[in-house]
Design a protein around this motif. Structure first.
Motif, PDB file in Angstrom:
ATOM      1  N   HIS A   2      37.673  33.442  36.573  1.00  0.00           N
ATOM      2  CA  HIS A   2      38.612  33.321  37.689  1.00  0.00           C
ATOM      3  C   HIS A   2      39.652  34.429  37.633  1.00  0.00           C
ATOM      4  O   HIS A   2      40.827  34.223  38.015  1.00  0.00           O
ATOM      5  CB  HIS A   2      39.308  31.953  37.647  1.00  0.00           C
ATOM      6  N   THR A   3      39.253  35.603  37.180  1.00  0.00           N
ATOM      7  CA  THR A   3      40.157  36.744  37.084  1.00  0.00           C
ATOM      8  C   THR A   3      39.667  37.849  38.008  1.00  0.00           C
ATOM      9  O   THR A   3      38.662  37.711  38.710  1.00  0.00           O
ATOM     10  CB  THR A   3      40.225  37.259  35.635  1.00  0.00           C
ATOM     11  N   THR A   4      40.393  38.940  37.974  1.00  0.00           N
ATOM     12  CA  THR A   4      39.985  40.141  38.721  1.00  0.00           C
ATOM     13  C   THR A   4      39.369  41.197  37.816  1.00  0.00           C
ATOM     14  O   THR A   4      39.169  42.328  38.247  1.00  0.00           O
ATOM     15  CB  THR A   4      41.214  40.747  39.432  1.00  0.00           C
ATOM     16  N   PHE A   5      39.049  40.825  36.579  1.00  0.00           N
ATOM     17  CA  PHE A   5      38.497  41.780  35.635  1.00  0.00           C
ATOM     18  C   PHE A   5      37.051  42.109  36.008  1.00  0.00           C
ATOM     19  O   PHE A   5      36.261  41.195  36.268  1.00  0.00           O
ATOM     20  CB  PHE A   5      38.528  41.225  34.210  1.00  0.00           C
ATOM     21  N   PRO A   6      36.669  43.367  36.060  1.00  0.00           N
ATOM     22  CA  PRO A   6      35.275  43.714  36.396  1.00  0.00           C
ATOM     23  C   PRO A   6      34.324  43.295  35.293  1.00  0.00           C
ATOM     24  O   PRO A   6      34.608  43.436  34.098  1.00  0.00           O
ATOM     25  CB  PRO A   6      35.327  45.240  36.560  1.00  0.00           C
TER      26      PRO A   6
ATOM     27  N   TRP B 250      32.387  42.296  30.121  1.00  0.00           N
ATOM     28  CA  TRP B 250      33.500  42.369  31.060  1.00  0.00           C
ATOM     29  C   TRP B 250      34.616  43.196  30.438  1.00  0.00           C
ATOM     30  O   TRP B 250      34.709  43.347  29.220  1.00  0.00           O
ATOM     31  CB  TRP B 250      34.016  40.974  31.433  1.00  0.00           C
TER      32      TRP B 250
ATOM     33  N   LEU C  87      41.846  48.960  36.948  1.00  0.00           N
ATOM     34  CA  LEU C  87      40.528  48.353  36.767  1.00  0.00           C
ATOM     35  C   LEU C  87      39.465  49.042  37.608  1.00  0.00           C
ATOM     36  O   LEU C  87      38.287  49.055  37.231  1.00  0.00           O
ATOM     37  CB  LEU C  87      40.604  46.867  37.125  1.00  0.00           C
ATOM     38  N   ASP C  88      39.835  49.607  38.768  1.00  0.00           N
ATOM     39  CA  ASP C  88      38.838  50.245  39.615  1.00  0.00           C
ATOM     40  C   ASP C  88      38.280  51.503  38.943  1.00  0.00           C
ATOM     41  O   ASP C  88      37.074  51.776  39.021  1.00  0.00           O
ATOM     42  CB  ASP C  88      39.430  50.583  40.981  1.00  0.00           C
TER      43      ASP C  88
ATOM     44  N   THR D 275      30.361  42.112  39.061  1.00  0.00           N
ATOM     45  CA  THR D 275      31.025  40.911  39.547  1.00  0.00           C
ATOM     46  C   THR D 275      32.437  40.885  38.963  1.00  0.00           C
ATOM     47  O   THR D 275      32.931  41.893  38.477  1.00  0.00           O
ATOM     48  CB  THR D 275      30.253  39.644  39.133  1.00  0.00           C
ATOM     49  N   THR D 276      33.090  39.740  39.029  1.00  0.00           N
ATOM     50  CA  THR D 276      34.379  39.541  38.378  1.00  0.00           C
ATOM     51  C   THR D 276      34.236  38.459  37.317  1.00  0.00           C
ATOM     52  O   THR D 276      33.435  37.524  37.467  1.00  0.00           O
ATOM     53  CB  THR D 276      35.458  39.136  39.391  1.00  0.00           C
ATOM     54  N   HIS D 277      35.009  38.593  36.264  1.00  0.00           N
ATOM     55  CA  HIS D 277      34.890  37.687  35.124  1.00  0.00           C
ATOM     56  C   HIS D 277      35.674  36.399  35.386  1.00  0.00           C
ATOM     57  O   HIS D 277      36.897  36.426  35.604  1.00  0.00           O
ATOM     58  CB  HIS D 277      35.417  38.378  33.866  1.00  0.00           C
TER      59      HIS D 277
END
Length: 369
Positions: A308-312, A249, A276-277, A304-306
């Motif tokens: 409960h974050t928005t990290f890819p 991630w 992040l995109d 996916t996301t890591h």
């Protein structure tokens, strides 16, 4: 007279330069035949490199394990040369030796050959090798945190030497003599000695921690960012709940103004953006490229996301029991340049199939409402 008529002593006619194949048989020599690169796990996971040619200067930052201090901007070639040094040391070093000897031609062939149809290296490739060696010779590196096996106490290379008139001289001494005009330009056959640090050697022969294996045929067919990601994935452990997949991630790169703290693998791969995109799109392309080249990686990586974050995050499927091997060892160039080798008939079939699907969708009645 009979010998003259038979052509005895007459020199053979010279072949055209493009047909001589200089360096194309280097991999068949005993030193390089079947050579597999070996890296300590800490370097494969934490050595910061970049594919951005505009970056220069210090590369201090923070990854997921801790603080990293690097006094210069490194490219993927530095990591490749360290893999060559590790592989040669394991294969040829005698007891008590802390160095490896190689030539610039051997390093250029392992890292950059087969990028063109001739499958040979050029003078620019030799100059590129000397540039990477100079960067390793002057490197000051330190990485803290992560515990045993993840820390980098110092630079992996103590110094780089050149053989001149039977004696070993440093790169600075060699440069001084070259500036005075007493030496010929550096060539592909000049002997180079790389003296390795004690911690680098101890990690290669550790009883429990195995070194990270690098296949140079796979390495040559990848782009710079994919090469760095390839070494990172080779060092990544499989998940306990799913041993057939690797999970990585990426958090945003830590900002110097304090607005974005924390560490990320994005710093190790050379990203400077906080979006992040963009990080996710570039990593996704590199994973797809690695899948096209290496038999070990099966699938293009599920994003996916890591937690409960928005990290890819990416889940990369690997084939159980399969070592890193090239899918197409006979191909030249890099993975995404292979579109020129596709069969035109396959392209025509794909176009006709797409057109037929489009016509079928037009003929189907629209759903009610």
């Amino acid at each position: 007279m009979a010998l003259d008529r038979a052509g005895y002593g007459r020199p053979f006619p010279k072949r055209l330069r493009r047909l001589r194949g200089h360096g194309s048989r280097l991999e068949q020599s005993e030193r390089l035949k079947g050579l597999v690169g070996k890296l300590p796990r800490a370097l494969a996971l934490r050595l910061p490199t970049t594919s951005n040619k505009l970056l220069s200067g210090r590369r201090d930052g923070q990854d997921v394990w801790g603080r990293v201090r690097c006094d210069r901007t490194l490219r993927d070639g530095a990591l490749g040369l360290l893999a060559i040094a590790g592989g040669l040391w394991v294969k040829h070093a005698k007891p008590g030796e802390k160095h490896v000897d190689l030539t610039a031609g051997e390093a250029a062939y392992l890292l950059r050959a087969r990028r063109r149809e001739s499958r040979r290296t050029s003078g620019r490739d030799i100059a590129w090798v000397y540039e990477q060696l100079a960067a390793l010779d002057a490197l000051q590196l330190e990485a803290q945190g992560g515990g045993e096996g993840h820390e980098i106490p110092s630079s992996p290379v103590v110094r780089v030497l050149r053989k001149l008139d039977g004696e070993w001289v440093t790169l600075e001494q060699y440069a001084q003599r070259a500036e005075q005009g007493a030496l010929a330009p550096a060539g592909a056959a000049d002997t180079i000695r790389i003296e390795l640090a004690d911690w680098f050697i101890s990690e290669l022969c550790h009883e429990k921690r195995r070194p990270v294996l690098i296949d140079f045929c796979v390495w040559r067919q990848l782009r710079p960012l994919a090469r760095r990601l390839y070494a990172m994935l080779q060092a990544t452990s499989r998940a306990e709940h799913d041993p057939d997949r690797l999970y990585i991630w990426f958090a945003p790169v830590a900002r110097t103004d304090g607005k974005q703290a924390g560490g990320s693998r994005a710093f190790t791969l050379g990203f400077t953006t906080h979006r992040l995109d963009k990080i996710a799109a570039t990593v996704r392309t590199a994973i797809a490229e690695l899948r096209e080249v290496d038999c070990r990686y099966d699938g293009y990586g599920k994003q996916t996301t890591h937690a409960h974050t928005t990290f890819p995050a990416f889940t990369v499927k690997v084939t159980a029991g399969q070592a890193s091997r090239p899918r197409h060892p006979e191909r030249t160039g890099r993975a995404f340049d292979w579109h020129t080798t596709l069969d035109p008939r396959e392209v025509a079939r794909a176009i006709r199939r797409a057109l037929a699907d489009g016509e079928q969708q037009l003929e189907d009645p629209a759903p009610p409402g």
